[in-house]
Motif scaffolding. Structure first.
Motif, short mmCIF file in Angstrom:
data_model
loop_
_atom_site.label_atom_id
_atom_site.label_comp_id
_atom_site.label_asym_id
_atom_site.label_seq_id
_atom_site.Cartn_x
_atom_site.Cartn_y
_atom_site.Cartn_z
N ILE A 275 2.59 8.17 -16.67
CA ILE A 275 3.31 7.90 -15.60
C ILE A 275 2.32 7.80 -14.52
O ILE A 275 2.73 6.70 -13.75
CB ILE A 275 3.97 9.43 -15.19
N SER A 276 1.19 8.17 -14.44
CA SER A 276 0.15 7.81 -13.50
C SER A 276 -0.23 6.30 -13.31
O SER A 276 -0.10 5.76 -12.37
CB SER A 276 -0.92 8.95 -13.51
N GLY A 277 -0.39 5.95 -14.55
CA GLY A 277 -0.80 4.61 -14.85
C GLY A 277 0.46 3.51 -14.27
O GLY A 277 0.10 2.72 -13.72
N CYS A 278 1.75 4.01 -14.76
CA CYS A 278 2.79 2.91 -14.37
C CYS A 278 2.88 3.08 -12.74
O CYS A 278 3.34 1.87 -12.37
CB CYS A 278 4.13 3.57 -15.01
N ARG A 279 2.80 4.30 -12.16
CA ARG A 279 2.92 4.29 -10.77
C ARG A 279 1.95 3.49 -9.94
O ARG A 279 2.21 2.58 -9.26
CB ARG A 279 2.92 5.79 -10.21
N ARG A 280 0.69 3.44 -10.62
CA ARG A 280 -0.35 2.86 -10.13
C ARG A 280 -0.13 1.27 -10.32
O ARG A 280 -0.46 0.29 -9.40
CB ARG A 280 -1.70 3.23 -10.72
N LEU A 281 0.42 0.91 -11.62
CA LEU A 281 0.69 -0.56 -11.76
C LEU A 281 1.70 -1.25 -10.83
O LEU A 281 1.42 -2.34 -10.47
CB LEU A 281 1.27 -0.49 -13.26
N LEU A 282 2.68 -0.55 -10.31
CA LEU A 282 3.70 -0.93 -9.65
C LEU A 282 3.39 -0.49 -8.06
O LEU A 282 4.28 -1.03 -7.17
CB LEU A 282 5.09 -0.57 -10.05
N ASP A 283 2.49 0.04 -7.89
CA ASP A 283 2.02 0.39 -6.37
C ASP A 283 3.17 1.04 -5.69
O ASP A 283 3.43 0.90 -4.66
CB ASP A 283 1.80 -0.82 -5.79
N LEU A 284 3.60 2.13 -6.56
CA LEU A 284 4.82 2.92 -6.00
C LEU A 284 4.60 4.09 -4.99
O LEU A 284 5.38 4.43 -4.36
CB LEU A 284 5.51 3.63 -7.15
N ASP A 285 3.19 4.25 -4.88
CA ASP A 285 2.96 5.42 -3.79
C ASP A 285 2.59 4.56 -2.40
O ASP A 285 2.19 5.51 -1.53
CB ASP A 285 1.71 6.40 -4.10
N ARG A 312 5.00 -5.29 -2.62
CA ARG A 312 3.84 -4.22 -3.27
C ARG A 312 2.70 -5.32 -3.97
O ARG A 312 3.05 -6.27 -4.01
CB ARG A 312 4.35 -3.35 -4.57
N VAL A 313 1.50 -4.54 -4.20
CA VAL A 313 0.34 -5.19 -4.66
C VAL A 313 0.54 -5.08 -6.34
O VAL A 313 0.56 -3.99 -6.63
CB VAL A 313 -0.86 -4.91 -4.39
N GLY A 402 -13.06 2.87 -13.16
CA GLY A 402 -11.70 3.88 -13.32
C GLY A 402 -11.28 4.47 -12.23
O GLY A 402 -11.89 4.08 -10.93
N PRO A 403 -10.17 5.43 -11.90
CA PRO A 403 -9.86 5.95 -10.82
C PRO A 403 -10.96 6.48 -9.97
O PRO A 403 -10.80 6.61 -8.60
CB PRO A 403 -8.88 7.02 -11.22
N GLU A 404 -11.88 6.96 -10.40
CA GLU A 404 -13.08 7.71 -9.86
C GLU A 404 -14.28 6.84 -9.07
O GLU A 404 -14.93 7.24 -8.50
CB GLU A 404 -13.80 8.65 -10.77
N SER A 405 -13.92 5.55 -9.50
CA SER A 405 -14.92 4.46 -9.00
C SER A 405 -15.03 4.34 -7.59
O SER A 405 -14.06 4.44 -6.67
CB SER A 405 -14.68 3.35 -9.69
N ASP A 406 -16.22 4.38 -7.08
CA ASP A 406 -16.57 3.99 -5.56
C ASP A 406 -16.38 2.39 -5.48
O ASP A 406 -17.01 1.67 -5.99
CB ASP A 406 -17.93 4.15 -5.29
N TRP A 407 -15.28 2.01 -4.61
CA TRP A 407 -15.14 0.58 -4.42
C TRP A 407 -16.27 -0.32 -3.99
O TRP A 407 -16.64 -1.45 -4.80
CB TRP A 407 -14.06 0.60 -3.48
N ALA A 432 -7.43 -4.15 -9.84
CA ALA A 432 -7.77 -2.93 -10.97
C ALA A 432 -8.42 -1.79 -10.13
O ALA A 432 -8.16 -0.69 -10.58
CB ALA A 432 -9.20 -3.71 -11.52
N LEU A 433 -9.26 -2.21 -9.01
CA LEU A 433 -9.79 -0.79 -8.28
C LEU A 433 -8.76 -0.23 -7.53
O LEU A 433 -8.72 0.92 -6.92
CB LEU A 433 -10.86 -1.35 -7.42
N GLY A 434 -7.69 -1.18 -7.27
CA GLY A 434 -6.55 -0.74 -6.04
C GLY A 434 -6.74 -0.57 -4.64
O GLY A 434 -6.40 0.00 -3.89
N ASP A 435 -7.86 -1.47 -4.19
CA ASP A 435 -8.27 -1.70 -2.62
C ASP A 435 -7.18 -2.32 -1.85
O ASP A 435 -6.97 -3.56 -2.16
CB ASP A 435 -9.66 -2.12 -2.58
#
Length: 493
Positions: A275-285, A312-313, A402-407, A432-435
């Motif tokens: 679920i977390s991955g799908c929300r991130r994929l679609l930028d739902l938050d 969305r991105v 990954g999600p913990e990475s420093d951009w 990928a990083l979501g910046d």
């Protein structure tokens, strides 16, 4: 935001759904907590308390409202818009890291001590990592109770609980209902809790803050889909998922007010991370109102935002996968990039069984690609060297996306690899990083759009003009790209 009492009160009185997930309202007289848009009559202001997280409400002794289901609200946009330690910790907790590795594992990934992470999370969210993970386990349990026929014992361990007793106690405490009562109520309602039509499929709704424009979001995913791994079928984007305990197949369809999600998992313990991955994929938050308000202040962007608000991105469920695909897409067409990726999938991907027949493989992990023969790659020698350098860095874990990475650190490490220029680095930062502030001024589509709108077309001048769009330049990029009549900007038929 929860510290701005007057602003919170206004949001609750107006039932403003834009603030769902930003804060939670605890009602002293009833002992429940709600999302700001709860449909019930707002309580008296003197009976309201505001908390930054559902976990903080639960720790304070409040239970979740049965009407507005605050545990199922969109996540705070702050966790995907920030790169500090608290935001990185929250992204990892959302991915189930605490359940799999404990607080020491969470702290180790972030480079802090357990005590430091505990202190930082409590200061900002009012709860430590264990409480935050517990709140998420409760929500995962509720989803499994209402959307599957799994026995309760299986649900307990799938949701991450250490015992059936802790599962029962937590569900009772958070929802004021026993697990069996939750299932009976859901079945009686005939709504989202109805049994799924296909055995083994978990059907749920993914909420978001409106507005959401699905055109470029699903159009981009469909137009760039790698055969065997992704497809667009019957109004849904489908793809395979590599998960910690196994693999899965997800189907995502845009609907009014939500995204319909159907998940088939080989191990239900992967539900949280899926679920977390799908929300991130679609930028739902994301917070589209905040984004669009700032971008609309630019007179050249304002008509684009007004015409199609809520872009969305499109991101990714696997950062390493996207990085590989970004290299494969250097200086080639979308079709050529898909062809190159499909060849890697066929040669090195793990086969999977799709009951619907359209998907065949998981995208190969970096370690699987580490053994590839460079002579088998049908593109220039320089790009082969770039791909091999990336794969080696990912496989050896000297590069973390990954999600913990420093951009900033990830950008620096990418830039040090052979063949990585600004376009590739920023494309990976964006998707990928979501910046949310990633920017591609050298991109051909960006330069064409800028010239068409009368914006500066040279990279340096466009970057200077885009300073006013910060920290939302990745969203400005989506609006500019959308000026071109390309399949990535259209919802597939």
């Amino acid at each position: 935001m929860h510290t701005d009492r007057e602003r919170c009160i206004r949001a609750v009185r107006s039932k403003d759904a834009r603030f769902d997930g930003w804060f939670f309202t605890a009602v002293l007289t009833t002992g429940i907590y709600c999302r700001p848009s709860c449909p019930v009559v707002p309580p008296k202001t003197e009976n309201m308390q505001f908390w930054p997280s559902a976990a903080a409400c639960q720790q304070a002794g409040f239970r979740a409202c049965k009407r507005c289901r605050p545990d199922a609200s969109p996540g705070s946009p702050a966790w995907n818009a920030r790169a500090d330690s608290v935001a990185r910790a929250m992204r990892l907790i959302q991915d189930g890291v605490v359940d799999r590795e404990g607080v020491p594992g969470l702290a180790s990934r972030l480079g802090y001590s357990s005590r430091q992470i505990e202190r930082q999370l409590r200061a900002e969210l009012g709860a430590g990592p264990l409480a935050l993970a517990r709140a998420q386990r409760a929500q995962t349990a509720r989803l499994l109770i209402e959307t599957t026929r799994l026995p309760m014992a299986e649900i307990a361990f799938a949701a991450g609980f250490a015992s059936v007793r802790s599962f029962n106690d937590t569900v009772q405490e958070v929802f004021a209902l026993a697990p069996s009562e939750l299932r009976r109520r859901s079945a009686a309602s005939g709504g989202r809790g109805a049994a799924p039509p296909v055995p083994g499929v978990i059907a749920l709704r993914l909420p978001f803050r409106e507005p959401l424009n699905p055109d470029n979001l699903f159009g981009h995913l469909a137009a760039t889909a790698v055969p065997g791994v992704e497809e667009w079928r019957d109004g849904a984007y489908r793809r395979t998922l590599s998960l910690p305990y196994g693999h899965g197949i997800v189907s995502l369809s845009p609907r009014p007010g939500h995204v319909a999600c159907r998940l088939s998992l080989t191990d239900p313990r992967d539900l949280t991370v899926a679920i977390s991955g799908c929300r991130r994929l679609l930028d739902l938050d994301a917070d589209p109102v905040a984004v669009d308000t700032q971008l609309s202040a630019d007179p050249e962007l304002e008509p684009l935002v007004r015409k199609a608000p809520g872009r969305r991105v499109p991101r990714t469920v696997d950062a390493a996968e996207f990085a590989v695909r970004a290299v494969l897409g250097q200086q080639v067409s979308t079709a050529a990039a898909r062809t190159h990726a499909a060849r890697l999938v066929t040669a090195y991907g793990t086969p999977v069984d799709d009951p619907e027949g359209g998907l065949t493989h998981l995208f190969p992990a970096p370690r699987a690609l580490a053994v590839l023969d460079p002579e088998s790659l049908a593109f220039p020698r320089s790009r082969r060297r770039t791909l091999l350098g990336l794969v080696e860095a990912l496989a050896c874990e000297t590069l973390n996306l990954g999600p913990e990475s420093d951009w900033d650190e990830a950008r620096a490490r990418l830039s040090a690899l052979p063949g990585f220029g600004p376009w590739t680095v920023e494309a990976i930062a964006m998707r990928a990083l979501g910046d949310p502030d990633a920017f591609l001024p050298t991109d051909l589509g960006m330069r064409k759009a800028a010239a068409h709108l009368g914006l500066p077309a040279t990279p340096a001048a466009l970057t200077a003009r885009a300073a006013a769009w910060r920290p939302w330049r990745a969203y400005a990029t989506q609006y500019l790209w959308a000026t071109d009549d390309h399949p990535i900007n259209r919802l597939p038929a």
